[in-house]
Design a protein around this motif. Structure first.
Motif, short mmCIF file in Angstrom:
data_model
loop_
_atom_site.label_atom_id
_atom_site.label_comp_id
_atom_site.label_asym_id
_atom_site.label_seq_id
_atom_site.Cartn_x
_atom_site.Cartn_y
_atom_site.Cartn_z
N VAL A 171 0.82 -1.21 0.00
CA VAL A 171 0.00 0.00 0.00
C VAL A 171 0.86 1.26 0.00
O VAL A 171 0.44 2.31 -0.51
CB VAL A 171 -0.95 -0.02 1.21
N THR A 172 2.06 1.18 0.53
CA THR A 172 2.90 2.37 0.69
C THR A 172 4.10 2.35 -0.27
O THR A 172 4.15 3.13 -1.23
CB THR A 172 3.37 2.48 2.15
N HIS A 173 5.04 1.46 -0.06
CA HIS A 173 6.28 1.47 -0.84
C HIS A 173 6.08 0.97 -2.28
O HIS A 173 6.58 1.60 -3.23
CB HIS A 173 7.34 0.63 -0.13
N ILE B 177 -1.12 8.57 -1.61
CA ILE B 177 -1.75 9.84 -1.32
C ILE B 177 -2.42 9.75 0.06
O ILE B 177 -3.19 8.83 0.32
CB ILE B 177 -2.81 10.19 -2.38
N PHE B 178 -2.10 10.72 0.91
CA PHE B 178 -2.61 10.69 2.28
C PHE B 178 -3.73 11.72 2.47
O PHE B 178 -3.69 12.82 1.91
CB PHE B 178 -1.48 10.96 3.28
N SER C 136 -2.98 10.89 9.48
CA SER C 136 -2.92 10.72 8.03
C SER C 136 -3.23 9.29 7.67
O SER C 136 -2.77 8.36 8.33
CB SER C 136 -1.53 11.09 7.50
N TRP C 137 -3.99 9.12 6.60
CA TRP C 137 -4.32 7.75 6.16
C TRP C 137 -4.33 7.69 4.64
O TRP C 137 -4.51 8.69 3.95
CB TRP C 137 -5.70 7.32 6.71
N THR C 138 -4.13 6.48 4.13
CA THR C 138 -4.18 6.25 2.69
C THR C 138 -5.09 5.07 2.41
O THR C 138 -5.14 4.12 3.21
CB THR C 138 -2.76 6.00 2.13
#
Length: 403
Positions: free
Chosen positions: A309-311, A328-329, A399-401
């Motif tokens: 989800v992130t990297h 995107i957060f 913050s969340w994505t």
């Protein structure tokens, strides 16, 4: 260890976007626009009626009242569709017209059908109309040559519909990345086989491949490998030969049978970093073989998920030229108190809920340990809790994505 932001910066410095190709709209969904795109026509392309009714000249109706109607002679009918000749209207005339029909020259207003009365070939108008009433002006939404989308935009169904109606037939996109997935572990068994003592079923292969497919990627080749250095070396070499991005799961920690980094070095991968100050997913590895990235994810499925989800999101966006690249957060409020891992970024799997005040509430899910995975059935957001933060109270903004 490096920080999450330093890892993201390394990706930006090392990764270049894939080559550009021109494709039809049918092939462009989910891909990333490589060049600005402009409308080929006015939208609407001609003056249109906004509803079923009667086209007329507004000045002809200026003296119309409910007590004293004015009469306009009906001279024809205009349906939506191809015309052999553009109709015209003279003073004192009106034409029957349907929604989307070409407004005749000389007309500048549409009397809606519900307000009209027709008698023996004449239209009776009982109130004055302003110029432009119920009329769609040519180019009022988008004039010809106006920009429709910028480079770096990931294309949705909405984009493609706009491009089509604006006369765009083909678009320039960055080629879809070819992705190789290598999961490792002698203890891992494909589901459907009986489990011997010490074995677990493989969740990483379906997790990675399914997540990639959910993000619109189709060129995926997945393989599971035992913990054998020579076998991993060969599989890595083959993966780099046929892909733009190699993702591995497992084999990047400090155990004697963690062979990914040794194998990567053997095939010529240049190490960029190993270990990131994050929880879960600390032993994340990033390297480059020429222009092709390798992301070595830890083997625990919770770590795999948050790294996807992130990297992995960041790396894929850079390969495709997304501007700005993800993740995107957004901002939301915790629904529960959390004790943060103050020395590392903590990626918390959460359920996203709307709050009574219209904001977004985030409910931390149980089973946050890196080896746990069952909370993914409810997980709709990953919250980023920064380094250096202790306890966060319910209601704290975070913050969340999306996942």
């Amino acid at each position: 260890m490096i920080s999450v932001d330093e890892a993201f910066q390394h990706y930006k410095l090392e990764i270049s976007s894939l080559p550009i190709e021109d494709v039809s709209l049918d092939e462009a969904l989910g891909r990333v626009l490589a060049k600005e795109l402009y409308s080929q026509i006015d939208l609407p392309p001609f003056p249109q009626s906004a509803m079923d009714g009667y086209a007329l000249r507004a000045k002809d109706t200026k003296n119309a009242t409910s007590e004293r109607s004015i009469r306009l002679r009906l001279t024809g009918e205009i349906s939506a569709g191809r015309l052999t000749q553009i109709p015209s209207l003279k003073p004192g005339e009106a034409m029957r017209i349907f929604t989307g029909g070409y407004v005749p020259q000389g007309a500048d207003a549409i009397l809606r059908q519900e307000d009209a009365q027709v008698k023996e070939g004449w239209l009776l108008v009982r109130h004055a109309l302003l110029s432009g009433t119920n009329l769609r002006e040519q180019g009022e939404e988008v004039p010809k040559h106006e920009r429709l989308a910028t480079a770096g935009t990931r294309l949705t169904a909405g984009h493609l519909a706009v491009f089509a109606i604006a006369g765009v037939e083909r678009v320039s996109i960055h080629r879809e990345p070819r992705i190789a997935i290598l999961t490792t572990g002698d203890e891992v068994v494909t589901v459907g086989n009986p489990l011997a003592p010490g074995e677990v079923y493989d969740s990483n292969t379906p997790l990675i491949t399914s997540w990639l497919r959910s993000q619109g990627y189709t060129h995926i080749d997945a393989m599971h490998l035992p913990d054998n250095l020579k076998g991993i070396e060969k599989a890595l070499g083959d993966a780099f030969a046929g892909s733009d991005l190699v993702i591995t799961a497992g084999g990047v920690s400090v155990g004697e049978r963690d062979f990914i980094m040794k194998a990567a070095q053997s095939v010529g991968v240049r190490e960029i970093f190993w270990k990131v100050r994050q929880k879960p997913g600390k032993p994340l590895f990033f390297g480059m073989l020429n222009e092709k990235p390798l992301l070595g994810l830890p083997g625990n499925p919770g770590s795999v998920f948050v790294c996807l989800v992130t990297h992995v999101r960041r790396v894929l966006d850079l390969l495709e030229g997304v501007l700005p690249p993800g993740p995107i957060f957004h901002r939301g409020r915790l629904r529960e108190r959390l004790e943060s891992a103050s020395t590392r970024v903590w990626w918390v799997r959460c359920r996203l809920e709307s709050s009574p005040d219209g904001g977004m509430g985030l409910v931390p899910l149980p089973h946050q340990s890196s080896h746990m995975i069952t909370n993914l059935t409810e997980c709709t957001a990953v919250v980023r809790l920064p380094e250096g933060v202790g306890a966060l109270q319910s209601g704290s903004v975070v913050s969340w994505t999306p996942v």
